[in-house]
Design a protein around this motif. Structure first.
Motif, PDB file in Angstrom:
ATOM      1  N   VAL A  44       0.806  -1.212   0.000  1.00 28.50           N
ATOM      2  CA  VAL A  44       0.000   0.000   0.000  1.00 28.50           C
ATOM      3  C   VAL A  44       0.841   1.264   0.000  1.00 28.50           C
ATOM      4  O   VAL A  44       0.349   2.336  -0.317  1.00 28.50           O
ATOM      5  CB  VAL A  44      -0.953   0.009   1.213  1.00 28.50           C
ATOM      6  CG1 VAL A  44      -1.948  -1.114   1.113  1.00 28.50           C
ATOM      7  CG2 VAL A  44      -0.178  -0.093   2.525  1.00 28.50           C
ATOM      8  N   CYS A  49       0.773   2.031  -6.667  1.00 27.28           N
ATOM      9  CA  CYS A  49      -0.498   1.452  -6.243  1.00 27.28           C
ATOM     10  C   CYS A  49      -1.279   2.449  -5.397  1.00 27.28           C
ATOM     11  O   CYS A  49      -0.748   3.002  -4.430  1.00 27.28           O
ATOM     12  CB  CYS A  49      -0.213   0.182  -5.447  1.00 27.28           C
ATOM     13  SG  CYS A  49      -1.591  -0.460  -4.506  1.00 27.28           S
ATOM     14  N   THR A  81      -5.145  -5.598  -1.209  1.00 24.61           N
ATOM     15  CA  THR A  81      -4.489  -4.306  -1.038  1.00 24.61           C
ATOM     16  C   THR A  81      -5.429  -3.304  -0.379  1.00 24.61           C
ATOM     17  O   THR A  81      -5.031  -2.534   0.506  1.00 24.61           O
ATOM     18  CB  THR A  81      -4.030  -3.752  -2.404  1.00 24.61           C
ATOM     19  OG1 THR A  81      -3.149  -4.690  -3.017  1.00 24.61           O
ATOM     20  CG2 THR A  81      -3.319  -2.424  -2.246  1.00 24.61           C
TER      21      THR A  81
END
Length: 383
Positions: A44, A49, A81
């Motif tokens: 994360v 991302c 995620t």
């Protein structure tokens, strides 16, 4: 001990917070963004991302994916995620220190439930997990133990029956008609001469749905009204305006008449979903269930929704005393029901612990959370 973390992951929004609270601590868009050059997702904190609003504001630079579609998780890596982000960033907790309650749709495949549980134990290291039905949680949110919970969300409309807190066997029904509502509005607006683009104008479309659309008590009567009675001006960010007319009620009308949308003729309407669910139960329970229809979910917030649903259910089953009520705070009613359930004194005994999971495996998951997953009911089976 540590409070239970409650995750309600919807097709549009994910609601998260701690058991015992009246409202979720956070609500984020269920979206995952990955850099277009194909960078590997490392976690994360990795700049390739993004999730939720962080992904949306960078939509021009990212490839966006929606891990929950029509009520089911379809991208597991992206969902993992998002769960990590919600735990570490939004709630700022260590998942290994908290029991977790997850929600699922009425037609969630057993295999999906197994993967959800596996990720919680093997990737996030939670000490215990429970998976609850979203539609049933609407009943808990309304303080009821018996009735039909109806969840009309952005991706799926679903219902589920409970009697004294226990599920009534294989009693549930779903329809994906609610997932068609945004594109239906786009089509209606384009027919009137406005150029509305499915991807770039979706924020405007969603805002019109939330702020201007309503359910007509009678389609025939509403259609017969003059334009001056129903016309509304909608202002765009650039100062231009759109005049909204019949689109305001024809858009949500598809929830009650799916055949208004091309290729949706075989989908169940919201009244059909409720009716079919009750018909699956023992006939001696029908009157009790019809008298306790509890609705929640984002698309049930349309003005006139409960009135129309009650009217149509009365036409389908005139012998019963129909009573349709809306949950307070419908946008997060399933989450609230989960919060209530997870704060109950018996919840610790309901949870599947990590040690039991390792000892008994996947087969025990369905014993713990319920054996049966209701199939989607074909329109040909309507009564």
């Amino acid at each position: 001990g540590s409070p239970v973390v409650v995750f309600d992951n919807g097709s549009c929004y994910s609601k998260l917070g701690f058991a015992g609270a009246d409202t979720p601590q956070s609500s984020i868009v269920t979206v995952h963004g990955k850099t277009k050059h194909g960078g590997v997702i490392l976690g994360v904190n990795h700049p390739s991302c993004f999730v939720g609003g962080d992904a949306l504001v960078r939509r021009g630079l990212l490839k966006l994916s929606y891990p929950v579609q029509r009520g089911k998780i379809v991208h597991w890596d992206y969902m993992e995620t998002l769960w990590e982000y919600c735990s570490l960033k939004e709630l700022q907790v260590n998942p290994s220190e908290h029991f977790v309650l997850l929600t699922e749709s009425s037609d969630n495949p057993l295999s999906n439930r197994e993967i959800m549980t596996e990720i919680m134990f093997e990737k996030m290291n939670v000490p215990g997990v429970y998976v609850a039905n979203q539609a049933a949680l609407n009943l808990f949110a309304a303080g009821r133990k018996t009735g039909v919970g109806v969840d009309c969300g952005a991706g799926i409309t679903q219902s589920y029956c409970l009697r004294d807190d226990f599920t009534l066997g294989n009693t549930g029904c779903t329809s994906i008609i609610s997932s068609e509502i945004p594109n239906h509005l786009i089509s209606l607006l384009n027919q009137t001469g406005y150029l509305v683009r499915p991807y770039y104008d979706m924020d405007m479309v969603q805002d019109i749905i939330k702020t201007r659309c309503y359910v007509a008590e009678s389609l025939k009567e509403e259609t017969s009204k003059g334009e001056s009675e129903i016309s509304q001006i909608y202002s765009l960010p650039d100062g231009q305006t759109i005049t909204l007319k019949n689109e305001q009620f024809l858009c949500p009308e598809a929830l009650f008449l799916p055949e208004l949308i091309k290729d949706c003729t075989n989908m169940l309407s919201v009244p059909d979903v409720v009716h079919q669910t009750i018909q699956q139960c023992d006939e001696t329970l029908h009157n009790t269930l019809y008298a306790n229809v509890v609705v929640g979910g984002g698309l049930s917030t349309f003005p006139g929704f409960e009135t129309r649903l009650q009217k149509e259910l009365t036409e389908k089953h005139p012998a019963s005393n129909i009573n349709v009520v809306g949950v307070e705070n419908k946008l997060h009613s399933a989450w609230t029901g989960g919060s209530i359930l997870a704060s109950h004194s018996s919840f610790d005994n309901m949870v599947l612990t990590e040690s039991t999971y390792k000892e008994c495996g996947n087969s025990y998951i369905h014993e713990k959370f319920g054996h049966s997953v209701p199939p989607r009911t074909p329109k040909s089976a309507r009564n």
